[in-house]
Design a protein around this motif. Structure first.
Motif, PDB file in Angstrom:
ATOM      1  N   VAL A   1       0.840  -1.205   0.000  1.00 52.70           N
ATOM      2  CA  VAL A   1       0.000   0.000   0.000  1.00 52.70           C
ATOM      3  C   VAL A   1       0.873   1.253   0.000  1.00 52.70           C
ATOM      4  CG1 VAL A   1      -1.709   1.325   1.307  1.00 52.70           C
ATOM      5  CG2 VAL A   1      -1.952  -1.152   1.105  1.00 52.70           C
ATOM      6  N   GLY A   2       1.879   1.294   0.891  1.00 57.42           N
ATOM      7  CA  GLY A   2       2.765   2.457   0.940  1.00 57.42           C
ATOM      8  C   GLY A   2       3.567   2.628  -0.337  1.00 57.42           C
ATOM      9  N   GLY A   3       4.070   1.509  -0.863  1.00 56.26           N
ATOM     10  CA  GLY A   3       4.864   1.582  -2.086  1.00 56.26           C
ATOM     11  C   GLY A   3       4.066   2.074  -3.277  1.00 56.26           C
ATOM     12  N   ILE A   4       2.849   1.538  -3.460  1.00 53.43           N
ATOM     13  CA  ILE A   4       2.012   1.961  -4.592  1.00 53.43           C
ATOM     14  C   ILE A   4       1.576   3.410  -4.430  1.00 53.43           C
ATOM     15  CG2 ILE A   4      -0.206   1.583  -5.747  1.00 53.43           C
ATOM     16  CD1 ILE A   4       1.875  -0.488  -6.446  1.00 53.43           C
ATOM     17  N   PHE A   5       1.409   3.869  -3.188  1.00 55.45           N
ATOM     18  CA  PHE A   5       0.948   5.241  -2.958  1.00 55.45           C
ATOM     19  C   PHE A   5       2.052   6.260  -3.258  1.00 55.45           C
ATOM     20  CE2 PHE A   5      -0.183   8.987  -0.460  1.00 55.45           C
ATOM     21  CZ  PHE A   5      -1.529   9.123  -0.768  1.00 55.45           C
ATOM     22  N   PHE A   6       3.297   5.948  -2.863  1.00 52.33           N
ATOM     23  CA  PHE A   6       4.359   6.950  -2.953  1.00 52.33           C
ATOM     24  C   PHE A   6       5.273   6.790  -4.167  1.00 52.33           C
ATOM     25  CE2 PHE A   6       3.449   6.960   1.661  1.00 52.33           C
ATOM     26  CZ  PHE A   6       3.153   8.306   1.815  1.00 52.33           C
ATOM     27  N   ILE A   7       5.699   5.561  -4.493  1.00 54.30           N
ATOM     28  CA  ILE A   7       6.766   5.384  -5.481  1.00 54.30           C
ATOM     29  C   ILE A   7       6.343   5.792  -6.896  1.00 54.30           C
ATOM     30  CG2 ILE A   7       8.222   3.661  -6.618  1.00 54.30           C
ATOM     31  CD1 ILE A   7       8.552   2.319  -3.914  1.00 54.30           C
ATOM     32  N   PRO A   8       5.155   5.367  -7.417  1.00 52.12           N
ATOM     33  CA  PRO A   8       4.778   5.844  -8.759  1.00 52.12           C
ATOM     34  C   PRO A   8       4.684   7.361  -8.837  1.00 52.12           C
ATOM     35  CG  PRO A   8       3.417   3.977  -8.107  1.00 52.12           C
ATOM     36  CD  PRO A   8       4.183   4.390  -6.902  1.00 52.12           C
ATOM     37  N   THR A   9       4.219   7.984  -7.745  1.00 49.04           N
ATOM     38  CA  THR A   9       4.150   9.449  -7.726  1.00 49.04           C
ATOM     39  C   THR A   9       5.541  10.053  -7.808  1.00 49.04           C
ATOM     40  OG1 THR A   9       2.157   9.336  -6.358  1.00 49.04           O
ATOM     41  CG2 THR A   9       3.304  11.437  -6.432  1.00 49.04           C
ATOM     42  N   LEU A  10       6.493   9.476  -7.064  1.00 42.16           N
ATOM     43  CA  LEU A  10       7.880   9.948  -7.119  1.00 42.16           C
ATOM     44  C   LEU A  10       8.439   9.840  -8.534  1.00 42.16           C
ATOM     45  CD1 LEU A  10      10.646  10.706  -5.823  1.00 42.16           C
ATOM     46  CD2 LEU A  10      10.989   8.263  -5.422  1.00 42.16           C
ATOM     47  N   LEU A  11       8.229   8.695  -9.181  1.00 46.39           N
ATOM     48  CA  LEU A  11       8.752   8.509 -10.538  1.00 46.39           C
ATOM     49  C   LEU A  11       8.075   9.451 -11.529  1.00 46.39           C
ATOM     50  CD1 LEU A  11       9.024   4.604 -10.680  1.00 46.39           C
ATOM     51  CD2 LEU A  11      10.835   6.269 -10.236  1.00 46.39           C
ATOM     52  N   LYS A  12       6.788   9.724 -11.308  1.00 43.38           N
ATOM     53  CA  LYS A  12       6.061  10.631 -12.208  1.00 43.38           C
ATOM     54  C   LYS A  12       6.563  12.060 -12.052  1.00 43.38           C
ATOM     55  CE  LYS A  12       1.363  12.071 -13.433  1.00 43.38           C
ATOM     56  NZ  LYS A  12      -0.091  11.925 -13.098  1.00 43.38           N
ATOM     57  N   LYS A  13       6.782  12.503 -10.803  1.00 43.78           N
ATOM     58  CA  LYS A  13       7.226  13.876 -10.551  1.00 43.78           C
ATOM     59  C   LYS A  13       8.637  14.120 -11.084  1.00 43.78           C
ATOM     60  CE  LYS A  13       3.619  15.282  -8.068  1.00 43.78           C
ATOM     61  NZ  LYS A  13       2.716  16.379  -8.533  1.00 43.78           N
TER      62      LYS A  13
END
Length: 750
Positions: A200-212
């Protein structure tokens, strides 16, 4: 003279031997893994003809890095969506096969007079097949597109997950040295807790980090970032008591859900190949010819058990799951080997010093033999089935055919099952996040705040801050309404009102317990109880605002989770911008028993992607399935009501090998209509998914006209705007109600 570190000299020797042997094995068209094992033996301490590696300790460290990258790459290929898609057949088959081989391995070890831990680890070594070897063999034999190959890939996905769980359980067992039920249960609960939290934490934060950071990401920085995330999760997993392999696998599976998954997989491949080669060569270095000579009997016995046991157990599991006998036999003979996970499990036993020295080289020898036999077994599978089919009594074959057809019948989940599943998922995820926040607060935040603000104020500040962070998830746990439509259907029936209220009360009690438990770590019981009551009151007062905030969190999570599929759909739309004329109509087709699509799901067939047609209705005897889900399978005798243009239907007719379709009215009230989106209608301003067209009207949106633009098969996240003309196949009465403006009778657009 300049001194050269032994590590560099050892790597030069090791990689040089690997390069020569793999070139030879490539020429002989044999698996490269065998070449790596032989290269390791040649430069190892048990073979004196060639130079020997000087510092084995350094090579072991590099081989551990190889394990990490092997598991990271498996995670990138794994993805949680694949696990959800493999279906019950692959899951049942994998569970049966692993259970049987665990039992056979343990029993064989005991018969050979080995110790308990040797026997247990032997069962683990024999239970998991080799993904690397099977994929390589399928590619070389050209059978990846065959029906049984899909089942094998599904089994491998489940086996990979089981292997990860086995690593955790075997580590726990190695520490306790006995079957301690409580400790094993705690390990499983701990594993589930951290898997949910990390996912849950990984899906919430990591794709957003890669997108930004996408505009800053060159191939170099992407590779460095991916490896940093992988090793960071490895450190985190080790800190909480799990193996490094688990951390690498989890991070790979999280990154597999991002839009950068293919790019990361491509960039990491070279790193994985390098360190993977070092790992397999280091495995070969441990092959002791004297040990193998001494244990030649057990090696041959375990090879036979692996070949026969895995073939029979996989075939049995596939038959139990409802697969045809031919597919079951082919899957069984494809999985009759052990490989990389077996080495990892054997290495774990050596590292923890709970297994004897002979187990590792025996595992390597069995793997080498079964790796060599794998391509031949796959080739022999179909002829062996033909031989077997001639000798099976007709009555048995008839019984198996009836069982296979009956086992694959899919019944639609009841409202009660939907609600119960929704409550379990919601409760588990919310509780895990709440507990994680509470533990983080009491173990790390409180001591830091005490250093700054003193004991008294630090407790108040920490308690308030912790509750504020917890509030959205406490609301989701105690108040949020799960699966509203199914819940309303059940609540309208008196017999379900009691159980539904019990579920509601249980959720509130759990929320109160979690709040009290977290506060009790900071305050006394009396203070914790009083503050809990205050917190619950605040929770109720701000319920609506919390709902809005939680919905935003959930929307972001699912946006990240589905980002890869959304990007693929957008790319497909850009590749095919020209639309066919709006001349779609309904046509009927019968599913013949000899059609290759029999037994496959609509998702597996990909009719919409390949031919542009949609299945509007499936007539199965007296049963009607309007707008069937993508998980629905097709069976002999089904009558399909297909919607498409003349060209699309003609193309589909060639695929299904049917005569010109017999177009006739269907039994159900299903028609192709077009409706205009007007302000005030139920669908206005909503996405197709939110509009209820599929769930409430049991209908399907097949096209949208927006000005001069025509959008065929729109994605479910598309927003319906004023003036859109929406083409819908389904029940006209139900669909019209959704497009109707209050006070008006909505009619199909002219």
């Amino acid at each position: 003279m300049i001194h050269l570190p032994n590590l560099i000299a050892d790597l030069a020797l090791l990689l040089g031997a690997a390069a020569i042997t793999t070139l030879i094995f490539k020429k002989l068209k044999q698996p490269l893994v065998l070449g790596y094992l032989i290269a390791g033996f040649l430069v190892g301490p048990y073979f004196d003809l060639f130079p020997t590696v000087r510092e084995e300790g350094n090579i072991r460290v590099w081989s551990e890095i190889g394990v990490i990258f092997l598991l990271f790459s498996l995670g990138l290929e794994f993805s949680f969506k694949k696990l959800m898609k493999v279906g019950g057949a692959a899951s049942i088959t994998a569970l049966v096969e692993v259970a049987v081989m665990l039992g056979l391995g343990y029993a064989t070890g005991q018969l050979l007079g080995w110790g308990m831990m040797d026997s247990i680890f032997l069962g683990g070594v024999l239970s998991v097949s080799s993904t690397t070897i099977i994929i390589r063999a399928f590619e070389e034999l050209g059978v990846k597109g065959h029906k049984f190959a899909g089942l094998v890939f599904g089994i491998l996905v489940v086996e990979d997950l089981i292997a990860i769980v086995l690593l955790v359980l075997l580590s726990t067992l190695a520490v306790s040295q006995q079957f301690a039920g409580t400790e094993m249960l705690i390990s499983v609960v701990k594993l589930v807790f951290f898997l949910i939290l990390w996912f849950v934490g990984g899906i919430f934060f990591i794709p957003t980090l890669l997108k930004k950071t996408k505009s800053l990401m060159s191939e170099e920085t992407m590779l460095v970032t991916a490896i940093a995330l992988c090793l960071g999760m490895v450190v985190l997993a080790t800190q909480v008591g799990f193996s490094p392999a688990l951390g690498a696998f989890i991070m790979g599976s999280i990154l597999a859900e991002t839009t950068q998954a293919e790019k990361i997989e491509h960039l990491v491949k070279s790193v994985k190949d390098l360190f993977g080669a070092i790992f397999f060569v280091s495995v070969g270095m441990l092959i002791d010819p004297k040990m193998l000579q001494l244990y030649l009997g057990p090696v041959l016995l375990l090879t036979v058990i692996t070949l026969v046991g895995k073939t029979l157990s996989t075939t049995l599991g596939a038959v139990i799951s409802g697969q045809p006998l031919k597919t079951s036999v082919q899957a069984g003979m494809s999985l009759a080997q052990i490989g990389e996970f077996s080495f990892i499990i054997a290495t774990l036993g050596l590292t923890l010093k709970v297994t004897s020295d002979f187990l590792y080289p025996i595992a390597v020898a069995v793997s080498a033999i079964t790796t060599f036999t794998t391509p031949y077994l796959i080739k022999m599978a179909e002829p062996f089935y033909g031989w077997l089919d001639k000798r099976i009594p007709a009555g048995w074959k008839s019984t198996l055919a009836r069982y296979s057809t009956g086992a694959q019948t899919i019944s639609q989940a009841s409202d009660w099952q939907v609600v119960l599943k929704g409550y379990v998922i919601n409760t588990a995820v919310s509780a895990v996040i709440i507990i994680a926040i509470g533990l983080l607060s009491s173990l790390y935040v409180l001591p830091k705040v005490e250093e700054l603000a003193g004991a008294r104020w630090s407790r108040i500040i920490t308690a308030i801050g912790t509750f504020l962070v917890m509030m959205p998830f406490l609301w989701a746990l105690a108040v949020r309404r799960v699966e509203s439509a199914a819940f309303s259907n059940l609540y309208a029936q008196n017999k379900y009102k009691g159980p539904l209220w019990l579920l509601r009360i249980a959720r509130i009690v759990l929320a109160v317990f979690l709040i009290g438990m977290m506060l009790d770590r900071i305050y006394s019981f009396t203070v914790a109880f009083s503050v809990t009551v205050v917190f619950l009151t605040v929770l109720i007062i701000f319920s609506r605002r919390l709902q809005v905030f939680y919905d935003r969190l959930e929307a972001r999570f699912f946006t990240n989770f589905n980002a890869r599929e959304t990007a693929q759909a957008a790319a497909e739309k850009r590749r095919n911008p020209v639309l066919a004329p709006w001349d779609a109509h309904l046509a009927s087709f019968n599913v013949r028993p000899d059609w290759e699509g029999v037994g496959q799901t609509l998702e597996e067939l990909g009719l919409r992607e390949k031919y542009g047609v949609n299945i509007a209705v499936i007539e199965r005897g007296e049963r009607l399935l309007p707008i069937p889900p993508k998980s629905e399978r097709l069976y002999p005798g089904d009558r399909l009501q297909v919607i498409g243009t003349d060209d699309q239907i003609a193309l589909f007719r060639q695929y299904i090998e049917q005569h010109l379709p017999d177009i006739r009215p269907v039994k159900t009230e299903v028609e192709l209509r077009r409706y205009e989106v007007l302000p005030g209608s139920q669908v206005y301003g909503k996405t197709i998914r939110q509009s209820g067209i599929r769930e409430q009207a049991h209908s399907l949106v097949v096209g949208i006209e927006r000005g001069t633009e025509r959008i065929l098969n729109p994605i479910s996240d598309m927003l319906l705007e004023e003036g859109d003309v929406v083409w819908v196949v389904g029940s006209p009465k139900r669909t019209a109600a959704l497009f109707r403006v209050k006070g008006e009778a909505q009619k199909p657009a002219v």
